[in-house]
Write a protein that holds these residues in place. Structure first.
Motif, PDB file in Angstrom:
ATOM      1  N   ALA A 240      42.486  44.999  46.082  1.00  0.00           N
ATOM      2  CA  ALA A 240      41.740  43.734  46.119  1.00  0.00           C
ATOM      3  C   ALA A 240      42.667  42.571  45.766  1.00  0.00           C
ATOM      4  CB  ALA A 240      40.573  43.796  45.133  1.00  0.00           C
ATOM      5  N   TYR A 241      43.555  42.780  44.796  1.00  0.00           N
ATOM      6  CA  TYR A 241      44.493  41.747  44.362  1.00  0.00           C
ATOM      7  C   TYR A 241      45.386  41.308  45.533  1.00  0.00           C
ATOM      8  CZ  TYR A 241      48.183  39.514  41.591  1.00  0.00           C
ATOM      9  OH  TYR A 241      49.089  38.618  41.080  1.00  0.00           O
ATOM     10  N   PHE A 242      45.849  42.270  46.328  1.00  0.00           N
ATOM     11  CA  PHE A 242      46.713  41.960  47.468  1.00  0.00           C
ATOM     12  C   PHE A 242      45.939  41.780  48.779  1.00  0.00           C
ATOM     13  CE2 PHE A 242      49.903  44.083  44.666  1.00  0.00           C
ATOM     14  CZ  PHE A 242      50.794  43.017  44.575  1.00  0.00           C
ATOM     15  N   ASP A 243      44.621  41.855  48.696  1.00  0.00           N
ATOM     16  CA  ASP A 243      43.752  41.672  49.861  1.00  0.00           C
ATOM     17  C   ASP A 243      44.128  42.636  50.978  1.00  0.00           C
ATOM     18  OD1 ASP A 243      41.585  40.582  51.162  1.00  0.00           O
ATOM     19  OD2 ASP A 243      42.671  38.840  51.932  1.00  0.00           O
ATOM     20  N   LYS A 244      43.960  43.924  50.715  1.00  0.00           N
ATOM     21  CA  LYS A 244      44.284  44.981  51.669  1.00  0.00           C
ATOM     22  C   LYS A 244      43.017  45.743  52.055  1.00  0.00           C
ATOM     23  CE  LYS A 244      48.821  44.372  51.337  1.00  0.00           C
ATOM     24  NZ  LYS A 244      49.669  43.944  52.469  1.00  0.00           N
ATOM     25  N   PRO A 245      42.153  45.164  52.905  1.00  0.00           N
ATOM     26  CA  PRO A 245      40.887  45.810  53.244  1.00  0.00           C
ATOM     27  C   PRO A 245      41.040  47.194  53.863  1.00  0.00           C
ATOM     28  CG  PRO A 245      41.283  43.883  54.640  1.00  0.00           C
ATOM     29  CD  PRO A 245      42.279  43.836  53.547  1.00  0.00           C
ATOM     30  N   PRO A 268      36.585  45.734  40.822  1.00  0.00           N
ATOM     31  CA  PRO A 268      37.410  45.326  41.966  1.00  0.00           C
ATOM     32  C   PRO A 268      36.744  44.212  42.785  1.00  0.00           C
ATOM     33  CG  PRO A 268      37.441  47.694  41.750  1.00  0.00           C
ATOM     34  CD  PRO A 268      36.438  47.198  40.768  1.00  0.00           C
ATOM     35  N   TYR A 269      35.411  44.269  42.944  1.00  0.00           N
ATOM     36  CA  TYR A 269      34.683  43.235  43.694  1.00  0.00           C
ATOM     37  C   TYR A 269      34.838  41.879  43.009  1.00  0.00           C
ATOM     38  CZ  TYR A 269      30.688  40.375  45.057  1.00  0.00           C
ATOM     39  OH  TYR A 269      29.894  39.322  45.462  1.00  0.00           O
ATOM     40  N   GLU A 270      34.657  41.855  41.701  1.00  0.00           N
ATOM     41  CA  GLU A 270      34.755  40.587  40.965  1.00  0.00           C
ATOM     42  C   GLU A 270      36.165  40.012  41.030  1.00  0.00           C
ATOM     43  OE1 GLU A 270      31.243  41.494  37.634  1.00  0.00           O
ATOM     44  OE2 GLU A 270      33.326  42.145  37.282  1.00  0.00           O
ATOM     45  N   GLY A 276      39.355  34.765  46.020  1.00  0.00           N
ATOM     46  CA  GLY A 276      39.001  34.273  47.354  1.00  0.00           C
ATOM     47  C   GLY A 276      39.316  35.250  48.467  1.00  0.00           C
ATOM     48  N   HIS A 277      39.442  36.518  48.141  1.00  0.00           N
ATOM     49  CA  HIS A 277      39.741  37.540  49.145  1.00  0.00           C
ATOM     50  C   HIS A 277      38.432  38.117  49.678  1.00  0.00           C
ATOM     51  CE1 HIS A 277      43.899  38.150  47.019  1.00  0.00           C
ATOM     52  NE2 HIS A 277      43.837  37.036  47.719  1.00  0.00           N
ATOM     53  N   SER A 280      38.122  41.706  51.440  1.00  0.00           N
ATOM     54  CA  SER A 280      38.153  42.801  50.471  1.00  0.00           C
ATOM     55  C   SER A 280      36.862  42.839  49.660  1.00  0.00           C
ATOM     56  CB  SER A 280      39.343  42.649  49.529  1.00  0.00           C
ATOM     57  OG  SER A 280      40.563  42.815  50.225  1.00  0.00           O
ATOM     58  N   ALA A 281      36.366  41.676  49.249  1.00  0.00           N
ATOM     59  CA  ALA A 281      35.149  41.600  48.439  1.00  0.00           C
ATOM     60  C   ALA A 281      33.965  42.222  49.172  1.00  0.00           C
ATOM     61  CB  ALA A 281      34.863  40.171  48.059  1.00  0.00           C
ATOM     62  N   GLU A 282      33.871  41.970  50.492  1.00  0.00           N
ATOM     63  CA  GLU A 282      32.741  42.502  51.262  1.00  0.00           C
ATOM     64  C   GLU A 282      32.717  44.026  51.230  1.00  0.00           C
ATOM     65  OE1 GLU A 282      32.927  40.913  55.183  1.00  0.00           O
ATOM     66  OE2 GLU A 282      32.505  38.849  54.535  1.00  0.00           O
ATOM     67  N   LEU A 283      33.869  44.633  51.250  1.00  0.00           N
ATOM     68  CA  LEU A 283      33.928  46.091  51.218  1.00  0.00           C
ATOM     69  C   LEU A 283      33.618  46.651  49.821  1.00  0.00           C
ATOM     70  CD1 LEU A 283      37.203  46.636  53.289  1.00  0.00           C
ATOM     71  CD2 LEU A 283      34.871  47.206  54.002  1.00  0.00           C
ATOM     72  N   LEU A 284      33.796  45.840  48.797  1.00  0.00           N
ATOM     73  CA  LEU A 284      33.675  46.298  47.425  1.00  0.00           C
ATOM     74  C   LEU A 284      32.334  45.997  46.788  1.00  0.00           C
ATOM     75  CD1 LEU A 284      37.252  45.262  46.316  1.00  0.00           C
ATOM     76  CD2 LEU A 284      36.396  47.613  46.463  1.00  0.00           C
ATOM     77  N   THR A 285      31.514  45.213  47.473  1.00  0.00           N
ATOM     78  CA  THR A 285      30.195  44.898  46.914  1.00  0.00           C
ATOM     79  C   THR A 285      29.307  46.129  46.958  1.00  0.00           C
ATOM     80  OG1 THR A 285      28.330  43.378  47.033  1.00  0.00           O
ATOM     81  CG2 THR A 285      29.223  44.136  49.122  1.00  0.00           C
TER      82      THR A 285
END
Length: 286
Positions: A240-245, A268-270, A276-277, A280-285
């Motif tokens: 998530a930090y590196f925005d690797k979906p 990881p979602y938060e 602002g990634h 990645s956030a969408e996959l982690l919610t």
């Protein structure tokens, strides 16, 4: 028949100044090793070697300036300057700074591939085991491991296991070789900033194929970093930090936990959301 020279082994105690003088002669290249330097002083005396020591100091200072110029040229990605320095002194290819870093490793870390290739062309057969792992020169890595099998679980100057170095740079053949030779898949880096495992080393470069390989070999999908920068980060936090979906999807497929929290209580979602990634956030919610 000529007579053989009689030789004897002597034990000599040197004071601090004499030891510094011995080391100076070796550092400057005026003597090949400490034994030869000591033999010189036994023969003519430290005081009588004043002119030689002055010349040694000048050469040592000149060599240090060239070393500094080499590392600065690599940092600035100045391939012309690097080539010029190699022409002046080929030994600079294998020099190291106070941290133990070499020009080849620095070029690899900076992704300065043109400089890395130039350095390899000039000094390929002299690569250290860490350089060979980092640049993926597998035949040299195999040669060094054949000579010294214990190196397979050695640590680099900055605290990273050999397997993590090969993985970080995506060198599949080197990773496979190290695993075959018994590299510890759960070895943790000792750098202080990350203190991570090899599974985390796949993420920066997005090496999904190495994730699969490491998981087949028993890597821990739940392992967390323990260093200051990413304390408590699991693989999903790092991805998530590196925005690797794409890696997030792969890690989730292997059972990585969305609800795991890092040292400051973020999932990881938060973390992805705070950076602002959005992909990645969408996959982690949940």
């Amino acid at each position: 028949m000529p007579k053989k020279k009689n030789t004897a082994v002597l034990s000599i105690r040197l004071d601090d100044e004499a030891v510094k003088a011995v080391d100076l002669l070796v550092e400057s290249g005026l003597e090949a090793n400490r034994s030869r330097a000591v033999a010189h002083f036994v023969s003519v005396g430290v005081q009588a070697s004043h002119d030689l020591l002055l010349r040694a100091r000048e050469q040592a200072d000149s060599l240090q300036r060239l070393r500094n110029e080499m590392f600065e040229a690599v940092k600035l990605r100045d391939i012309g300057k690097v080539a010029e320095l190699i022409d002046r002194d080929a030994s600079l290819i294998n020099t190291s700074n106070q941290k133990g870093e070499t020009p080849v490793l620095l070029a690899a870390f900076l992704r300065a591939n043109d400089i890395k290739e130039l350095l390899l062309q000039k000094g390929l057969g002299k690569l250290t085991v860490f350089e060979a792992a980092a640049v993926g020169y597998t035949s040299r890595l195999k040669e060094l491991l054949d000579q010294s099998p214990e190196l397979v679980n050695s640590y680099s100057f900055d605290g990273f296991p050999l397997l993590s170095l090969a993985t970080h740079f995506g060198n599949s053949e080197a990773v496979e070789l190290l695993l075959e030779r018994g590299a510890a898949i759960h070895a943790r880096s000792r750098d202080g900033s990350l203190n991570n495992l090899v599974i985390h080393a796949t993420i920066f470069g997005g090496y999904g194929h190495l994730v699969d390989l490491l998981m087949q070999k028993g890597a821990d999908i739940h392992a967390k970093c323990e260093g200051e920068l990413r304390d408590g980060f699991n693989v999903l936090h790092v991805a998530a930090y590196f925005d690797k979906p794409l890696l997030i999807e792969k890690f989730l497929g292997y059972g990585a936990e969305k609800t795991a929290t890092n040292a400051i209580g973020q999932t990881p979602y938060e973390l992805a959301l705070s950076l602002g990634h959005t992909a990645s956030a969408e996959l982690l919610t949940d």
